[in-house]
Design an enzyme around this catalytic site. Structure first.
Site, PDB file in Angstrom:
ATOM      1  N   GLY A  49       0.978  -0.993   0.066  1.00 55.95           N
ATOM      2  CA  GLY A  49      -0.142   0.032  -0.160  1.00 55.95           C
ATOM      3  C   GLY A  49       0.836   1.362  -0.001  1.00 55.95           C
ATOM      4  N   GLY A 102       3.959  -6.307  -3.852  1.00 52.49           N
ATOM      5  CA  GLY A 102       5.213  -6.526  -3.661  1.00 52.49           C
ATOM      6  C   GLY A 102       5.292  -7.741  -2.833  1.00 52.49           C
ATOM      7  N   HIS A 161      -5.379  -4.232   4.490  1.00 45.21           N
ATOM      8  CA  HIS A 161      -4.909  -3.346   5.777  1.00 45.21           C
ATOM      9  C   HIS A 161      -5.273  -1.800   5.549  1.00 45.21           C
ATOM     10  CE1 HIS A 161      -1.314  -2.780   3.559  1.00 45.21           C
ATOM     11  NE2 HIS A 161      -1.213  -1.590   4.443  1.00 45.21           N
ATOM     12  N   CYS A 175      16.535 -16.857   3.761  1.00 45.37           N
ATOM     13  CA  CYS A 175      16.279 -18.020   4.351  1.00 45.37           C
ATOM     14  C   CYS A 175      15.880 -17.961   5.854  1.00 45.37           C
ATOM     15  CB  CYS A 175      17.474 -19.055   4.271  1.00 45.37           C
ATOM     16  SG  CYS A 175      18.670 -19.167   5.236  1.00 45.37           S
TER      17      CYS A 175
HETATM   18  P1  NAD Z   1       0.804  -4.070  -2.461  1.00 46.64           P
HETATM   19  O1  NAD Z   1       0.071  -3.050  -2.147  1.00 46.64           O
HETATM   20  O2  NAD Z   1       1.999  -4.031  -3.183  1.00 46.64           O
HETATM   21  O3  NAD Z   1      -0.223  -5.274  -3.199  1.00 46.64           O
HETATM   22  C1  NAD Z   1      -1.374  -5.346  -3.314  1.00 46.64           C
HETATM   23  C2  NAD Z   1      -2.111  -5.702  -4.527  1.00 46.64           C
HETATM   24  O4  NAD Z   1      -3.500  -6.338  -4.259  1.00 46.64           O
HETATM   25  C3  NAD Z   1      -2.105  -4.651  -5.442  1.00 46.64           C
HETATM   26  O5  NAD Z   1      -1.469  -5.214  -6.667  1.00 46.64           O
HETATM   27  C4  NAD Z   1      -3.396  -4.262  -5.834  1.00 46.64           C
HETATM   28  O6  NAD Z   1      -3.623  -4.087  -7.137  1.00 46.64           O
HETATM   29  C5  NAD Z   1      -4.190  -5.706  -5.447  1.00 46.64           C
HETATM   30  N1  NAD Z   1      -5.777  -5.564  -5.089  1.00 46.64           N
HETATM   31  C6  NAD Z   1      -6.165  -4.713  -4.149  1.00 46.64           C
HETATM   32  N2  NAD Z   1      -7.396  -5.085  -4.189  1.00 46.64           N
HETATM   33  C7  NAD Z   1      -7.640  -5.856  -5.042  1.00 46.64           C
HETATM   34  C8  NAD Z   1      -9.187  -6.394  -5.300  1.00 46.64           C
HETATM   35  N3  NAD Z   1     -10.106  -6.284  -4.958  1.00 46.64           N
HETATM   36  N4  NAD Z   1      -9.043  -7.415  -6.229  1.00 46.64           N
HETATM   37  C9  NAD Z   1      -7.916  -7.809  -6.708  1.00 46.64           C
HETATM   38  N5  NAD Z   1      -6.565  -7.199  -6.586  1.00 46.64           N
HETATM   39  C10 NAD Z   1      -6.779  -6.354  -5.681  1.00 46.64           C
HETATM   40  O7  NAD Z   1       0.796  -5.049  -1.023  1.00 46.64           O
HETATM   41  P2  NAD Z   1       1.773  -6.252  -0.879  1.00 46.64           P
HETATM   42  O8  NAD Z   1       2.970  -5.708  -0.147  1.00 46.64           O
HETATM   43  O9  NAD Z   1       1.715  -7.298  -1.784  1.00 46.64           O
HETATM   44  O10 NAD Z   1       1.097  -6.839   0.611  1.00 46.64           O
HETATM   45  C11 NAD Z   1      -0.091  -7.393   0.512  1.00 46.64           C
HETATM   46  C12 NAD Z   1      -0.673  -7.540   1.985  1.00 46.64           C
HETATM   47  O11 NAD Z   1      -0.061  -8.413   2.524  1.00 46.64           O
HETATM   48  C13 NAD Z   1      -0.837  -6.241   2.664  1.00 46.64           C
HETATM   49  O12 NAD Z   1      -1.943  -6.122   3.503  1.00 46.64           O
HETATM   50  C14 NAD Z   1       0.449  -6.638   3.529  1.00 46.64           C
HETATM   51  O13 NAD Z   1       0.531  -5.753   4.741  1.00 46.64           O
HETATM   52  C15 NAD Z   1       0.184  -7.902   3.841  1.00 46.64           C
HETATM   53  N6  NAD Z   1       1.764  -8.633   4.262  1.00 46.64           N
HETATM   54  C16 NAD Z   1       1.451  -9.835   4.638  1.00 46.64           C
HETATM   55  C17 NAD Z   1       2.592 -10.546   5.076  1.00 46.64           C
HETATM   56  C18 NAD Z   1       2.846 -11.996   5.233  1.00 46.64           C
HETATM   57  O14 NAD Z   1       3.675 -12.307   5.699  1.00 46.64           O
HETATM   58  N7  NAD Z   1       1.788 -12.566   5.213  1.00 46.64           N
HETATM   59  C19 NAD Z   1       3.915  -9.864   4.800  1.00 46.64           C
HETATM   60  C20 NAD Z   1       3.949  -8.619   4.489  1.00 46.64           C
HETATM   61  C21 NAD Z   1       2.632  -7.952   4.291  1.00 46.64           C
END
Ligand code: NAD
Length: 571
Positions: free
Chosen positions: A63, A186, A277, A420
């Protein structure tokens, strides 16, 4: 021209506006020491167009996660790092360099605090007010703490999660299983490759076509489907043949899940990694095209947020429906469930977060996402570290497999890097190994070592890392602060403390640390201390909560626990 003058010119420092930025490479210093140099290179690396998601706006991932508050701040940080002495410490307040203090040589060279707001005011609305006044910046986890290494940073953790899911539910890998998820940003961009590495088939729904193109180009994603029917057909065929395959589908996940249920298609596994989020800048409400949504975000943010939260409620209801019909559902750390609860989905927590479901046991062993980057810029240096690490831990077969797979499949984004997961005791050994490699000139330049804030001791996040703690201490944030202070006391190169991260303002507090292996005896001392104590706080945190594994690790590895006796009962 001196090295400093050259770098000021190369990075166009002083222009105060967006321009492409790449980390300096090679063996020559531009700063007065490798700690400052590493911070400078990693800040630039976060903004490398091959690495960060939207560098023009200084956005790295997740985001709004930014590396510096604005381009003037970026310029000032670079200038300050170039002049910073080896007994000085630069203070960064939400992406803005605010002061330099005389400390001493073993202190961190940079201390960073991002997006921290007094708890009563810690919510997105107040954050946006402060943001509009230019007073704050969202640092996510590794964006504002300058240790983002591209999608690979999350790849192994995501792979570990899907592999653990396979073991737990199917007693095997994900061969023949279909995973449906969304978000190829990302972090989410790691999902397709992680699922195929675990043997399964992934259908990844993403609304932004450039994100799909990027993942195809970097080979994280295999193919793109032209429609939902096409995606389902290809997924079923591959799963039937037990052939790993990842399929991108350009659409809104809200619309797609409803259609899947209507068509009677229930995947084996359902999860999500959109930036839920952040209802304004991270999630796209259903019923609008990508372009319409981007316009509405600007013209009427209030309506946009309202629509996004309503969509998230439907999204979670669809996941719950798929769960009822037999899918394994889990939340992937984006706070989607809590967002849906704001719109009355009271049973959103009926499916678990990924940490209690698959990761907590690793945390109890002090395991977490150890990562490093070659400051030389030469991918050969990473190959050397991979090989030496396999020699150091030949018994860690999962890690050895991962490193072999990563070498073959993972393209570097920005500075060559690797991740890793390593446990308590292992991280400090790896740190010493890398320092020896630099000292003996087996690699061409120093190596920077850091980690995600998602780790065993560094974070308090009740809907993610600390969800459902055994003793109910989910929201106690003292632990994250103790971890942060421990890294400062142990002599990390830079240390950070943030609010928000992956789950949004007010939902998590977390710390990061980065160290540098420059081959010197001093670096060895600092590295081994930081890399022992940092996961050490994770062992202590989990032991205190009553987890037997953590208590056992403490007992066998000599971590003193004054209040927990060796049978796990508190006096
Ligand atoms: P980002 O913002 O780079 O990517 C989110 C993607 O979701 C974007 O490409 C956007 O176009 C897409 N998107 C949003 N709404 C959508 C919808 N309704 N339909 C289809 N596509 C949609 O974020 P990111 O870095 O990939 O992180 C994603 C989420 O995962 C965040 O909330 C982040 O905080 C969380 N996160 C999780 C972990 C983990 O370990 N699980 C780690 C870091 C971040």
């Amino acid at each position: 021209m001196t090295n400093k003058e050259k770098i000021l010119k190369d990075l166009n420092i002083g222009c105060g506006v967006a321009r492409p930025v790449r980390a300096p490479r090679g063996t020559e210093l531009h700063c007065k020491g490798w700690y400052q140099e590493a911070a400078l290179r990693m800040l630039c690396n976060n903004l490398d167009p091959d690495n960060g998601e939207n560098p023009d706006q200084l956005i790295v991932y997740g985001g709004l996660g930014k590396a510096a508050r604005n381009w003037n701040c970026f310029d000032a940080i670079v200038r300050t790092l170039l002049d910073l002495e080896n007994d000085e410490t630069l203070l960064i307040q939400s992406g803005k360099p605010v002061g330099v203090l005389k400390t001493h040589e073993s202190s961190p060279r940079v201390l960073i605090a991002n997006a921290n707001i007094v708890p009563k005011w810690a919510n997105w609305d107040y954050f946006h007010e402060l943001d509009k006044k230019g007073l704050i910046m969202y640092g996510q986890m590794t964006a504002g703490s300058w240790i983002y290494i591209g999608t690979q940073g999350i790849l192994q953790g995501t792979y570990e999660t899907f592999a653990a899911l396979g073991q737990k539910h199917y007693n095997s890998d994900l061969g023949g299983k279909i995973v449906v998820t969304a978000g190829l940003g990302g972090m989410g961009g790691a999902q397709p490759l992680s699922v195929t590495m675990a043997g399964g088939v992934a259908v990844c729904v993403e609304i932004n076509p450039t994100r799909i193109a990027k993942r195809l180009e970097k080979r994280y994603l295999d193919i793109e489907a032209i429609s939902l029917d096409d995606a389902i057909l290809k997924a079923k065929e591959a799963a039937g043949n037990k052939k790993p395959l990842s399929i991108g589908l350009c659409a809104n996940i809200g619309d797609i899940l409803t259609s899947m249920i209507q068509k009677g298609f229930i995947p084996d596994v359902i999860t999500d990694q959109t930036s839920a989020h952040d209802e304004l800048n991270g999630y796209f409400p259903k019923g609008l095209s990508f372009e319409e949504a981007l316009r509405l975000r600007k013209t009427d943010p209030k309506t946009y947020k309202d629509m996004a939260l309503n969509s998230m409620a439907d999204h979670v209801k669809a996941i719950l429906e798929m769960k009822n019909q037999g899918a394994i559902a889990f939340d992937y750390g984006n706070n989607l469930r809590a967002q849906a609860m704001k719109r009355g989905v009271d049973n959103a927590m009926d499916y678990p977060g990924f940490v209690p479901a698959y990761i907590r046991e690793l945390f109890c062993n002090g395991e977490g996402p150890f990562r490093w980057a070659a400051l030389s810029g030469d991918p050969e240096d990473i190959k050397v570290t991979d090989r030496e690490l396999m020699k150091l831990f030949p018994e860690k077969t999962k890690m050895v497999n991962w490193l072999k797979m990563a070498e073959e499949k993972v393209e570097h984004m920005g500075l060559p890097a690797r991740i890793c997961w390593l446990g308590y005791g292992e991280r400090e050994k790896a740190g010493k190994l890398f320092n020896d490699l630099v000292r003996d000139k087996k690699v061409k330049a120093p190596i920077v070592i850091g980690r995600d804030h998602l780790d065993c001791g560094s974070v308090a996040s009740p809907y993610r890392e600390t969800e459902a703690m055994k003793d109910g201490s989910d929201a106690v944030a003292d632990w994250a602060l103790l971890n942060c202070m421990t890294s400062v006391a142990s002599g990390a190169a830079w240390v950070s403390f943030h609010d928000g991260g992956g789950v949004g303002i007010g939902y998590a507090l977390h710390a990061g640390q980065v160290t540098v292996a420059d081959g010197s005896p001093d670096a060895e001392k600092r590295l081994t201390t930081v890399l022992r104590n940092d996961p050490g706080t994770g062992i202590i945190r989990h032991a205190d909560a009553g987890y037997e594994t953590a208590i056992e690790v403490a007992k066998t590895r000599g971590i003193k626990l004054p209040m927990v006796n060796m049978h796990g009962n508190r006096p």
